[in-house]
Design an enzyme around this catalytic site. Structure first.
Site, PDB file in Angstrom:
ATOM      1  N   GLY A  69       0.851  -1.199   0.000  1.00  0.00           N
ATOM      2  CA  GLY A  69       0.000   0.000   0.000  1.00  0.00           C
ATOM      3  C   GLY A  69       0.879   1.238   0.000  1.00  0.00           C
ATOM      4  O   GLY A  69       2.009   1.224  -0.481  1.00  0.00           O
ATOM      5  N   ARG A  70       0.343   2.307   0.575  1.00  0.00           N
ATOM      6  CA  ARG A  70       1.078   3.585   0.543  1.00  0.00           C
ATOM      7  C   ARG A  70       2.434   3.461   1.224  1.00  0.00           C
ATOM      8  O   ARG A  70       3.446   3.958   0.718  1.00  0.00           O
ATOM      9  CB  ARG A  70       0.287   4.662   1.282  1.00  0.00           C
ATOM     10  CG  ARG A  70      -1.085   4.968   0.734  1.00  0.00           C
ATOM     11  CD  ARG A  70      -1.719   5.980   1.682  1.00  0.00           C
ATOM     12  NE  ARG A  70      -3.104   6.251   1.424  1.00  0.00           N
ATOM     13  CZ  ARG A  70      -4.120   5.512   1.889  1.00  0.00           C
ATOM     14  NH1 ARG A  70      -3.903   4.430   2.601  1.00  0.00           N
ATOM     15  NH2 ARG A  70      -5.360   5.854   1.626  1.00  0.00           N
ATOM     16  N   ILE A  71       2.470   2.832   2.395  1.00  0.00           N
ATOM     17  CA  ILE A  71       3.731   2.780   3.150  1.00  0.00           C
ATOM     18  C   ILE A  71       4.706   1.829   2.460  1.00  0.00           C
ATOM     19  O   ILE A  71       5.902   2.137   2.329  1.00  0.00           O
ATOM     20  CB  ILE A  71       3.471   2.376   4.623  1.00  0.00           C
ATOM     21  CG1 ILE A  71       2.582   3.432   5.298  1.00  0.00           C
ATOM     22  CG2 ILE A  71       4.794   2.212   5.389  1.00  0.00           C
ATOM     23  CD1 ILE A  71       2.043   3.026   6.665  1.00  0.00           C
ATOM     24  N   ARG A  95      -2.289  -8.316  -1.810  1.00  0.00           N
ATOM     25  CA  ARG A  95      -3.568  -8.903  -2.223  1.00  0.00           C
ATOM     26  C   ARG A  95      -3.814  -8.630  -3.695  1.00  0.00           C
ATOM     27  O   ARG A  95      -4.247  -9.494  -4.426  1.00  0.00           O
ATOM     28  CB  ARG A  95      -4.712  -8.299  -1.403  1.00  0.00           C
ATOM     29  CG  ARG A  95      -5.002  -9.053  -0.134  1.00  0.00           C
ATOM     30  CD  ARG A  95      -6.033  -8.339   0.676  1.00  0.00           C
ATOM     31  NE  ARG A  95      -5.635  -6.943   0.875  1.00  0.00           N
ATOM     32  CZ  ARG A  95      -6.293  -6.079   1.643  1.00  0.00           C
ATOM     33  NH1 ARG A  95      -7.379  -6.442   2.262  1.00  0.00           N
ATOM     34  NH2 ARG A  95      -5.883  -4.832   1.788  1.00  0.00           N
ATOM     35  N   ALA A  97       3.877  -3.360  10.888  1.00  0.00           N
ATOM     36  CA  ALA A  97       2.439  -3.291  10.576  1.00  0.00           C
ATOM     37  C   ALA A  97       1.578  -3.416  11.832  1.00  0.00           C
ATOM     38  O   ALA A  97       1.130  -2.411  12.386  1.00  0.00           O
ATOM     39  CB  ALA A  97       2.107  -4.357   9.555  1.00  0.00           C
ATOM     40  N   ARG A  98       1.363  -4.611  12.286  1.00  0.00           N
ATOM     41  CA  ARG A  98       0.580  -4.849  13.494  1.00  0.00           C
ATOM     42  C   ARG A  98       1.070  -6.141  14.136  1.00  0.00           C
ATOM     43  O   ARG A  98       1.452  -7.091  13.427  1.00  0.00           O
ATOM     44  CB  ARG A  98      -0.906  -5.060  13.170  1.00  0.00           C
ATOM     45  CG  ARG A  98      -1.713  -3.787  12.996  1.00  0.00           C
ATOM     46  CD  ARG A  98      -1.930  -3.053  14.319  1.00  0.00           C
ATOM     47  NE  ARG A  98      -2.709  -1.842  14.149  1.00  0.00           N
ATOM     48  CZ  ARG A  98      -2.219  -0.639  13.851  1.00  0.00           C
ATOM     49  NH1 ARG A  98      -0.907  -0.492  13.688  1.00  0.00           N
ATOM     50  NH2 ARG A  98      -3.006   0.412  13.742  1.00  0.00           N
ATOM     51  N   GLU A 126       0.537  -6.269  22.518  1.00  0.00           N
ATOM     52  CA  GLU A 126       1.291  -5.140  23.043  1.00  0.00           C
ATOM     53  C   GLU A 126       0.407  -4.284  23.965  1.00  0.00           C
ATOM     54  O   GLU A 126      -0.807  -4.272  23.777  1.00  0.00           O
ATOM     55  CB  GLU A 126       1.855  -4.293  21.884  1.00  0.00           C
ATOM     56  CG  GLU A 126       0.800  -3.628  21.030  1.00  0.00           C
ATOM     57  CD  GLU A 126       1.412  -2.934  19.799  1.00  0.00           C
ATOM     58  OE1 GLU A 126       2.215  -3.539  19.069  1.00  0.00           O
ATOM     59  OE2 GLU A 126       1.050  -1.761  19.592  1.00  0.00           O
ATOM     60  N   HIS A 162       6.249   0.521  19.191  1.00  0.00           N
ATOM     61  CA  HIS A 162       5.203   1.020  18.281  1.00  0.00           C
ATOM     62  C   HIS A 162       5.359   2.533  18.047  1.00  0.00           C
ATOM     63  O   HIS A 162       4.444   3.319  18.343  1.00  0.00           O
ATOM     64  CB  HIS A 162       3.805   0.694  18.840  1.00  0.00           C
ATOM     65  CG  HIS A 162       2.745   0.640  17.765  1.00  0.00           C
ATOM     66  ND1 HIS A 162       1.672  -0.198  17.810  1.00  0.00           N
ATOM     67  CD2 HIS A 162       2.616   1.351  16.607  1.00  0.00           C
ATOM     68  CE1 HIS A 162       0.902  -0.010  16.743  1.00  0.00           C
ATOM     69  NE2 HIS A 162       1.472   0.929  15.990  1.00  0.00           N
ATOM     70  N   ILE A 163       6.520   2.897  17.494  1.00  0.00           N
ATOM     71  CA  ILE A 163       6.821   4.331  17.319  1.00  0.00           C
ATOM     72  C   ILE A 163       7.057   4.705  15.859  1.00  0.00           C
ATOM     73  O   ILE A 163       7.611   5.766  15.575  1.00  0.00           O
ATOM     74  CB  ILE A 163       8.060   4.750  18.149  1.00  0.00           C
ATOM     75  CG1 ILE A 163       9.292   3.896  17.786  1.00  0.00           C
ATOM     76  CG2 ILE A 163       7.761   4.709  19.635  1.00  0.00           C
ATOM     77  CD1 ILE A 163      10.601   4.479  18.271  1.00  0.00           C
TER      78      ILE A 163
END
Ligand code: GLV
Length: 331
Positions: A155-157, A177, A237-238, A267, A285-286
């Protein structure tokens, strides 16, 4: 009477002041942790919420809060929201895309470079007084320049990360995807491959795909086993996209070289095994945490909330709606 809103976490005071021009603001500037029950209580009677990616807002909560009309995340990711349930309930949901793309891509590189070149491990070594002399094999890492960069989630990132790869002379392969249009692939110098090929060919693999039930443990023991023993894995990402226990085992067994993680399953808890392996760089997560970007995210979330509740210059037209279908039939 002004509508009431909740800001679930501490945020820039001037953003609160701006919201207060339109709303009665219940702000959590003391930054108390709001568990599910506290979130329900503080949201009762509120028309909108400026939420954080850790605030879980699901269908049951939306149903229990009939006055709630807008949920505005200060994050690009929105796996904390049950978007279909919010849509069904007529609640507008928004996120903060674009404003964080470049900062997050920069951090992907920071994490990649510190992981491949063992920067934090080196600093710990030095601070611990272990550096006695130069030696040819002290803290040797993996090259970045000329190595193959793999990106899962384009995607964008992902695309912003790929653009930076040109400066490092890196061939880019990606899996997503949906495949990018040919001209975008060409501009990024990125080649679409299947997931197995991505795992097998990447010297450095960066994860930037959204979290969903489908991407849960997209990288587990089986996927890690397909990677090169010299490879690094970066998760921007997550948490939950990587099986952290399986990753810790792979790092300990050195079936991959190293990992850099900004996000974790569960987290702010971190899997204890990850805390004891040396070949992992861990950050809390920074990735979007630059002064300018965090301000832009807060302001965009506020713009969304103001507009979603029919106030301000964009009344009725929040700039970044996740569920635009809801606009004509929102609560
Ligand atoms: C941060 O993780 C975000 O989704 O913005």
């Amino acid at each position: 009477m002004k509508p009431s809103i909740l800001v679930t976490r501490a945020i820039y005071p001037d953003v609160i002041d701006r919201l207060a021009q339109y709303f009665d603001v219940d702000s959590n500037q003391e930054d108390a942790v709001l568990d599910a029950a506290a979130l329900h209580d503080r949201l009762t009677g509120k028309a909108g919420v400026l939420a954080n990616a850790a605030d879980r807002i699901d269908g049951a909560l939306a149903a229990a809060l009939p006055q709630l009309r807008a949920v505005c995340n200060m994050a690009v990711g929105y796996n904390n929201l049950d978007v279909p349930a919010l849509t069904a309930a007529g609640v507008v949901a928004t996120n903060t895309p674009d404003v964080l793309t470049e900062t997050t891509a920069d951090f992907g590189w920071a994490l990649l470079m510190s992981t491949a070149r063992r920067v934090t491990e080196s600093e710990h070594y030095l601070r611990a007084g272990k550096w006695e002399r130069w030696s040819y094999d002290m803290l040797v890492g993996m090259d970045i320049f000329g190595a193959t960069l793999g990106i899962l989630g384009m995607g964008r990132i992902g695309q912003a990360i790929a653009r930076r790869a040109a400066g490092f002379g890196m061939p880019v392969i990606y899996h997503n995807r949906s495949r990018l249009p040919a001209d975008t692939e060409q501009a990024l110098n990125a080649r679409y491959v299947g997931k197995d090929e991505l795992l097998a060919q990447a010297d450095h693999l960066i994860l930037v795909l959204p979290y969903s039930p489908e991407s849960h443990h997209a990288i587990g023991a089986a996927e890690l086993a397909k990677m090169k023993p010299t490879a690094t894995l970066i998760n921007l990402a997550r948490g939950g996209i990587v099986d952290d226990a399986a990753l810790a085992s792979a790092l300990r067994a050195r079936t991959i070289f190293a990992a850099g993680l900004d996000v974790f399953e569960g987290e702010p808890s971190v899997h204890p095994d990850l805390l004891t392996v040396p070949n992992v760089v861990l950050t809390p997560h920074i990735a979007s945490a630059s002064e300018k970007t965090r301000r832009a995210m807060a302001n965009l979330a506020a713009d969304n909330l103001i507009a979603a509740l029919d106030a301000g210059p964009n009344a009725g037209h929040p700039p970044s709606v996740i569920n635009p279908d809801v606009l004509p039939r929102r609560r």
